[in-house]
Design a protein around this motif. Structure first.
Motif, mmCIF file in Angstrom:
data_model
loop_
_atom_site.group_PDB
_atom_site.id
_atom_site.type_symbol
_atom_site.label_atom_id
_atom_site.label_comp_id
_atom_site.label_asym_id
_atom_site.label_seq_id
_atom_site.Cartn_x
_atom_site.Cartn_y
_atom_site.Cartn_z
ATOM 1 N N HIS A 193 0.843 -1.197 0.000
ATOM 2 C CA HIS A 193 0.000 0.000 0.000
ATOM 3 C C HIS A 193 0.879 1.248 0.000
ATOM 4 C CE1 HIS A 193 -2.273 -3.220 2.090
ATOM 5 N NE2 HIS A 193 -3.290 -2.766 1.379
ATOM 6 N N HIS A 194 0.427 2.257 -0.709
ATOM 7 C CA HIS A 194 1.145 3.538 -0.699
ATOM 8 C C HIS A 194 0.919 4.257 0.625
ATOM 9 C CE1 HIS A 194 2.893 7.289 -1.913
ATOM 10 N NE2 HIS A 194 1.740 7.919 -1.888
ATOM 11 N N THR A 195 -0.350 4.360 1.034
ATOM 12 C CA THR A 195 -0.690 4.917 2.342
ATOM 13 C C THR A 195 -0.846 3.761 3.324
ATOM 14 O OG1 THR A 195 -1.857 6.781 1.330
ATOM 15 C CG2 THR A 195 -2.361 6.291 3.639
ATOM 16 N N PRO A 197 -2.092 1.116 5.731
ATOM 17 C CA PRO A 197 -3.460 0.797 6.149
ATOM 18 C C PRO A 197 -3.589 0.823 7.661
ATOM 19 C CG PRO A 197 -2.287 -1.205 5.627
ATOM 20 C CD PRO A 197 -1.345 -0.072 5.301
ATOM 21 N N ARG A 202 -3.241 -4.257 8.502
ATOM 22 C CA ARG A 202 -1.864 -4.721 8.316
ATOM 23 C C ARG A 202 -1.653 -6.071 8.991
ATOM 24 N NH1 ARG A 202 3.414 -3.414 7.240
ATOM 25 N NH2 ARG A 202 4.937 -4.379 8.638
ATOM 26 N N ASP A 246 3.332 2.279 -7.213
ATOM 27 C CA ASP A 246 3.550 0.853 -6.976
ATOM 28 C C ASP A 246 5.025 0.594 -6.683
ATOM 29 O OD1 ASP A 246 3.664 -1.960 -7.071
ATOM 30 O OD2 ASP A 246 2.074 -2.056 -8.571
ATOM 31 N N THR A 272 -1.407 5.955 -5.341
ATOM 32 C CA THR A 272 -1.865 4.593 -5.071
ATOM 33 C C THR A 272 -0.721 3.631 -5.340
ATOM 34 O OG1 THR A 272 -4.111 5.192 -5.761
ATOM 35 C CG2 THR A 272 -3.595 2.846 -5.655
ATOM 36 N N SER A 275 -1.920 -2.011 -4.541
ATOM 37 C CA SER A 275 -3.255 -2.585 -4.291
ATOM 38 C C SER A 275 -4.356 -1.573 -4.581
ATOM 39 C CB SER A 275 -3.353 -3.054 -2.829
ATOM 40 O OG SER A 275 -2.296 -3.920 -2.494
ATOM 41 N N TRP A 278 -7.800 -2.060 -3.150
ATOM 42 C CA TRP A 278 -7.991 -1.778 -1.727
ATOM 43 C C TRP A 278 -7.873 -0.290 -1.441
ATOM 44 C CZ3 TRP A 278 -9.436 -4.479 2.554
ATOM 45 C CH2 TRP A 278 -9.267 -3.823 3.768
ATOM 46 N N GLU A 279 -6.824 0.325 -1.963
ATOM 47 C CA GLU A 279 -6.532 1.730 -1.654
ATOM 48 C C GLU A 279 -7.532 2.673 -2.306
ATOM 49 O OE1 GLU A 279 -2.124 2.629 -1.689
ATOM 50 O OE2 GLU A 279 -2.152 0.721 -2.775
#
Length: 296
Positions: A193-195, A197, A202, A246, A272, A275, A278-279
């Motif tokens: 994930h970029h941000t 979770p 996690r 990514d 992003t 994922s 999700w994100e």
């Protein structure tokens, strides 16, 4: 977007906070070489089928923001645990032959009676779906959504499509020693994930990521396969979805797919990571539904 059979209650962890838990079905399918696979199904049993194929060291749980979404109102949603992952069997020495991966997908499609299925392939799932297309063709396929997808492995060009952070983890991810393997798993999860979770997310992702045996990860890493020839032959609709941040599979991989499939629709997600489903799940689900409308 760039223009271009067993009832089971899901856990609260599997659903976004705004979703009611849904009743799912669990299918047992015998794949390549007699290996037993598990497939989760939700949604409209009479709707057009979407088959979600997860990535390296993941499971069907990665798709919970799709399985427990409005997509379930109009589509038959299925998520397979690939061989060696999740609740599917994980024997030694069963991961180097693309024909076995192809037979797994073929078994899911035929056993569950999926006619004109839309394949959603994330990360290493891109390799698996291309194994299927190489050996079984696209006769039963309505379309393919490549999501942060790998399409080649084991070559200098393939390594060039992986992010430096991911390349640095490869020795640990393929190690059978607990200490380097465990550290690599934690670092790998941080790349998804970029941000970052929520902590509970996690923990859940780390749990199903670490559940995959080291010999399975090692087996996936031993493959050398180039699928450019299969991509060039694709005629079904193709959507390429890729996060611009990514840190596992570079956006260059998405561009590579689009360059080989001229009719592909390319959709990049800013801010992003690996994922997007999700994100940026709301956008991802809308785009997937719109793409599906083109496929049938």
């Amino acid at each position: 977007m760039t223009p271009t059979l067993h009832p089971e209650r899901t856990s609260a962890l599997d659903a976004p906070p705004t979703c009611e838990p849904l009743c799912s079905r669990v299918h047992t399918v015998v794949g390549g070489g007699g290996l037993v696979l598990r497939v989760r199904e939700l949604g409209d049993p009479d709707g057009p089928p979407l088959l979600f194929v997860h990535g390296f060291s993941q499971s069907h749980q990665a798709w919970r923001r799709q399985l427990h979404s409005a997509l379930a109102l109009g589509f038959r949603l299925l998520a397979v645990d690939l061989r060696g992952h999740g609740d599917s069997e994980a024997p030694e020495g069963a991961y180097g032959d693309g024909r076995l991966w192809a037979e797994d997908v073929h078994a899911v499609i035929t056993t569950l009676g999926l006619e004109q299925v839309l394949l959603v392939a994330w990360s290493y799932g891109g390799m698996v779906v291309l194994d299927y297309l190489r050996h079984h063709g696209e006769g039963r396929v309505a379309g393919v959504n490549f999501v942060g997808a790998m399409v080649k492995s084991g070559s200098e060009e393939a390594f060039g499509l992986l992010a430096p952070e991911m390349l640095a983890l490869i020795p640990g991810l393929f190690s059978r020693e607990p200490e380097p393997g465990g550290r690599a798993m934690e670092s790998f999860v941080s790349l998804l994930h970029h941000t970052p979770p929520a902590p509970e997310t996690r923990r859940a992702v780390l749990a199903y990521t670490a559940r995959v045996p080291a010999h399975v990860r090692e087996g996936l890493g031993s493959r050398a396969q180039d699928n450019d020839d299969v991509l060039r032959r694709l005629h079904v609709p193709v959507l390429v979805s890729h996060g611009l941040e990514d840190r596992v599979v570079l956006p260059a991989s998405g561009r590579h797919i689009a360059a080989l499939v001229p009719h592909a629709q390319l959709s990049f997600y800013p801010e992003t990571g690996h994922s997007p489903f999700w994100e940026a799940d709301r956008r991802f689900n809308r785009e997937l539904a719109a793409f599906a409308a083109r496929c049938w």
